[in-house]
Write an enzyme that holds these catalytic residues in place. Structure first.
Site, short mmCIF file in Angstrom:
data_model
loop_
_atom_site.label_atom_id
_atom_site.label_comp_id
_atom_site.label_asym_id
_atom_site.label_seq_id
_atom_site.Cartn_x
_atom_site.Cartn_y
_atom_site.Cartn_z
N GLU A 1 0.82 -1.21 0.00
CA GLU A 1 0.00 0.00 0.00
C GLU A 1 0.86 1.27 0.00
O GLU A 1 0.48 2.28 -0.58
CB GLU A 1 -0.95 -0.02 1.19
CG GLU A 1 -2.04 -1.08 1.04
CD GLU A 1 -2.91 -1.23 2.27
OE1 GLU A 1 -4.15 -1.11 2.14
OE2 GLU A 1 -2.36 -1.48 3.36
N GLU B 1 -4.04 -9.53 4.10
CA GLU B 1 -4.85 -9.08 5.24
C GLU B 1 -6.05 -9.99 5.52
O GLU B 1 -6.34 -10.29 6.69
CB GLU B 1 -5.33 -7.64 5.02
CG GLU B 1 -4.25 -6.58 5.18
CD GLU B 1 -3.47 -6.31 3.91
OE1 GLU B 1 -2.66 -5.37 3.90
OE2 GLU B 1 -3.66 -7.06 2.91
#
Length: 248
Positions: free
Chosen positions: A109, A129
């Site tokens: 990210e 995640e």
């Protein structure tokens, strides 16, 4: 400035930011996030290009899982990583992620928040995640579909697919795939190209690209109006016409 990052200000027009937590694969803990906020503050106060890279063959192995495990609702709503990556995305001048090795979770990210990405053949992108019981909550859920398309983004975000550098290049996620020994020179070559552009035009083009859909076309018209008053625009166009006149 924290020793979790190293800053190279050798060249006046750019800042090289090196993540420096190799013993934890450059995991993004709260201290590193705070240090990167300081970098953003510097880039906001003194706008220039930036290269973000890692060490020891790792870009960033993700957020610090030990910290994430102990965070609760209040920390989630604080958006610790998200606020940093949003701030990085909005710094005035373009940013380049120079990626060697792992770019996973929050590390990926971080790369998505940069304007350009270069990755060596040993780079790997992924979002683990969901397998850890959370969502990719620091920008991947909306940036990744814009970068690689919805179908591939869902495969990465929901099914745990990881992308090699070659796959990331084919998908348009990365700009080029230099060898590890050539990574930083490739990043600087890209910055050289960016530095050759008109600085204000570069800043406003970045602003226009990142503006929400509803802001277009007004943002382009306003940006052009500002640039039409800029002396640099007049000088560059005059030089262009002079060169063409000499060729003719």
């Amino acid at each position: 400035m924290s020793d979790l990052i190293e800053l190279d200000r050798t060249r006046e027009d750019r800042l090289v930011v090196t993540l420096n937590r190799p013993e934890r694969r450059n995991a993004l803990d709260r201290a590193m996030i705070d240090a990167l906020h300081d970098v953003c503050a510097e880039l906001e106060e003194h706008p220039r290009l930036a290269i973000v890279t890692g060490q020891e063959g790792v870009f960033a192995g993700g957020a610090d899982i030990a910290e994430l495990r102990d965070r609760g609702v209040a920390e989630a709503l604080e958006g610790i990583n998200l606020r940093l990556f949003e701030r990085l995305r909005r710094v005035p001048m373009p940013t380049v992620a120079a990626i060697d090795g792992w770019a996973l979770g929050g590390g990926a990210e971080l790369a998505y928040a940069c304007d350009f990405r270069l990755a060596t053949p040993r780079a790997v992108f992924g979002q683990p995640e969901v397998g850890l019981g959370i969502v990719a909550g620091a920008g991947a859920a909306y940036r990744l579909p814009r970068l690689v398309g919805e179908s591939l983004a869902k495969d990465i975000l929901m099914a745990g697919r990881r992308l090699t550098a070659a796959e990331a290049h084919s998908a348009g996620l990365v700009h080029a795939v230099p060898e590890p020994a050539d990574l930083m020179s490739a990043a600087h070559e890209l910055c050289d190209r960016l530095a050759a552009q008109a600085p204000l035009a570069l800043r406003l083009t970045k602003l226009a690209i990142d503006a929400p859909d509803a802001a277009h076309p007004a943002v382009e018209m306003l940006a052009q109006a500002v640039l039409f008053t800029d002396q640099d625009k007049h000088d560059r166009m005059t030089a262009f016409l002079d060169r063409r006149r000499r060729r003719d």
